[in-house]
Enzyme design. Structure first.
Site, PDB file in Angstrom:
ATOM      1  N   HIS A  50       2.770  -6.995   4.423  1.00 21.88           N
ATOM      2  CA  HIS A  50       1.406  -6.499   4.637  1.00 21.88           C
ATOM      3  C   HIS A  50       0.972  -6.733   6.081  1.00 21.88           C
ATOM      4  O   HIS A  50       1.609  -7.480   6.824  1.00 21.88           O
ATOM      5  CB  HIS A  50       0.422  -7.208   3.698  1.00 21.88           C
ATOM      6  CG  HIS A  50       0.552  -6.762   2.277  1.00 21.88           C
ATOM      7  ND1 HIS A  50      -0.369  -5.948   1.654  1.00 21.88           N
ATOM      8  CD2 HIS A  50       1.518  -7.004   1.354  1.00 21.88           C
ATOM      9  CE1 HIS A  50       0.012  -5.705   0.411  1.00 21.88           C
ATOM     10  NE2 HIS A  50       1.163  -6.334   0.206  1.00 21.88           N
ATOM     11  N   GLU A 106      -2.364   0.384   7.810  1.00 17.82           N
ATOM     12  CA  GLU A 106      -1.463  -0.626   7.259  1.00 17.82           C
ATOM     13  C   GLU A 106      -0.260  -0.041   6.546  1.00 17.82           C
ATOM     14  O   GLU A 106       0.866  -0.506   6.718  1.00 17.82           O
ATOM     15  CB  GLU A 106      -2.248  -1.544   6.305  1.00 17.82           C
ATOM     16  CG  GLU A 106      -1.383  -2.657   5.723  1.00 17.82           C
ATOM     17  CD  GLU A 106      -2.163  -3.591   4.822  1.00 17.82           C
ATOM     18  OE1 GLU A 106      -3.379  -3.378   4.634  1.00 17.82           O
ATOM     19  OE2 GLU A 106      -1.544  -4.536   4.297  1.00 17.82           O
ATOM     20  N   HIS A 164       0.834  -1.210   0.000  1.00 18.47           N
ATOM     21  CA  HIS A 164       0.000   0.000   0.000  1.00 18.47           C
ATOM     22  C   HIS A 164       0.872   1.266   0.000  1.00 18.47           C
ATOM     23  O   HIS A 164       2.012   1.216  -0.414  1.00 18.47           O
ATOM     24  CB  HIS A 164      -0.995  -0.041   1.160  1.00 18.47           C
ATOM     25  CG  HIS A 164      -1.719  -1.369   1.195  1.00 18.47           C
ATOM     26  ND1 HIS A 164      -2.810  -1.639   0.419  1.00 18.47           N
ATOM     27  CD2 HIS A 164      -1.452  -2.515   1.880  1.00 18.47           C
ATOM     28  CE1 HIS A 164      -3.213  -2.889   0.628  1.00 18.47           C
ATOM     29  NE2 HIS A 164      -2.406  -3.450   1.510  1.00 18.47           N
ATOM     30  N   GLU A 188       1.713 -11.490   6.029  1.00 16.84           N
ATOM     31  CA  GLU A 188       0.591 -10.771   6.655  1.00 16.84           C
ATOM     32  C   GLU A 188       0.854 -10.782   8.158  1.00 16.84           C
ATOM     33  O   GLU A 188       0.660 -11.791   8.836  1.00 16.84           O
ATOM     34  CB  GLU A 188      -0.737 -11.456   6.340  1.00 16.84           C
ATOM     35  CG  GLU A 188      -1.165 -11.346   4.881  1.00 16.84           C
ATOM     36  CD  GLU A 188      -1.835 -10.008   4.542  1.00 16.84           C
ATOM     37  OE1 GLU A 188      -1.869  -9.106   5.411  1.00 16.84           O
ATOM     38  OE2 GLU A 188      -2.323  -9.885   3.398  1.00 16.84           O
TER      39      GLU A 188
HETATM   40 ZN   LIG Z   1      -2.257  -5.250   2.472  1.00 16.52          ZN
END
Ligand SMILES: [Zn+2]
Length: 209
Positions: free
Chosen positions: A107, A53, A39, A173
């Site tokens: 992420h 995030e 992002h 993640e």
């Molecule tokens: Zn993400």
């Protein structure tokens, strides 16, 4: 000699010629690590509990880069080093054009779960599986120097950055912003540093640096 004999000799010669390559190091003298903080810019990613995030992924990625560069004998390129917008296509095109040895995308999760999970593209070979395993295990052990963290496992998914990269690629993640216990860990500087150190250790293990 007959055609068959000639074919056999050529195959033997090819085998001898191929052997030194098989025995040589799998990677260039200075491996090229592409780190992709998820992002950024107009795309904040997930947000909850006062966390966003894109800021977390950048913090982890920058420290991962620094840990790797401190080891030496490695080149690092990032898809972004500040809060700017990068399309998914830009990221994979950039990594492919640079000729990255490996690609690691960072992420933070959302959706109500808890813990750490990571991804590779479905059907990838042993090299990508080893990268995945090395990064997954070291990130988890890094996080667990700070607190108990649930291992959600090594998974596969048809994500753009895993599919369109021309080198072994993995996506992590790192806990859930929308789970209070996870968010409380993600707010801690020592947890971010431990997570980054885990990424660097897993990458270094894979590359043998
Ligand atoms: Zn993400």
């Amino acid at each position: 000699m007959t055609f068959i004999q000639r074919r056999t000799l050529l195959a033997a010669a090819a085998g001898v010629a191929a052997a030194p390559f098989a025995a040589s190091p799998a990677f260039a003298a200075v491996p090229k690590v592409y780190i992709d903080p998820g992002h950024g810019g107009t795309d904040p990613g997930a947000s909850a509990n006062g966390l966003t995030e894109k800021h977390l992924t950048l913090a982890i990625a920058l420290q991962t880069r620094d840990f790797l560069l401190a080891r030496g004998n490695v080149a690092v390129r990032m898809s972004r080093t500040s809060d700017i917008t990068r399309s998914l296509t830009w990221r994979t095109d950039d990594a492919n054009a640079w000729g990255a040895t490996i690609f690691v995308s960072i992420h933070i999760n959302a959706g109500g779960g808890t813990g750490f999970e990571s991804y590779r593209y479905p059907g990838t070979g042993a090299t990508t599986q080893r990268l995945h395993s090395n990064v997954h295990s070291r990130v988890l052990s890094g996080m667990r120097t700070i607190a108990a963290v649930t291992d959600r496992g090594q998974k596969t998914a048809n994500f753009h950055v895993l599919r369109e990269t021309a080198m072994p690629a993995v996506l992590t993640e790192n806990l859930f912003v929308d789970r209070v216990a996870d968010a409380n860990l993600l707010k801690r500087a020592d947890f971010i540093t431990a997570t980054a150190r885990g990424h660097a250790n897993g990458i270094a293990l894979f590359l043998g640096i």
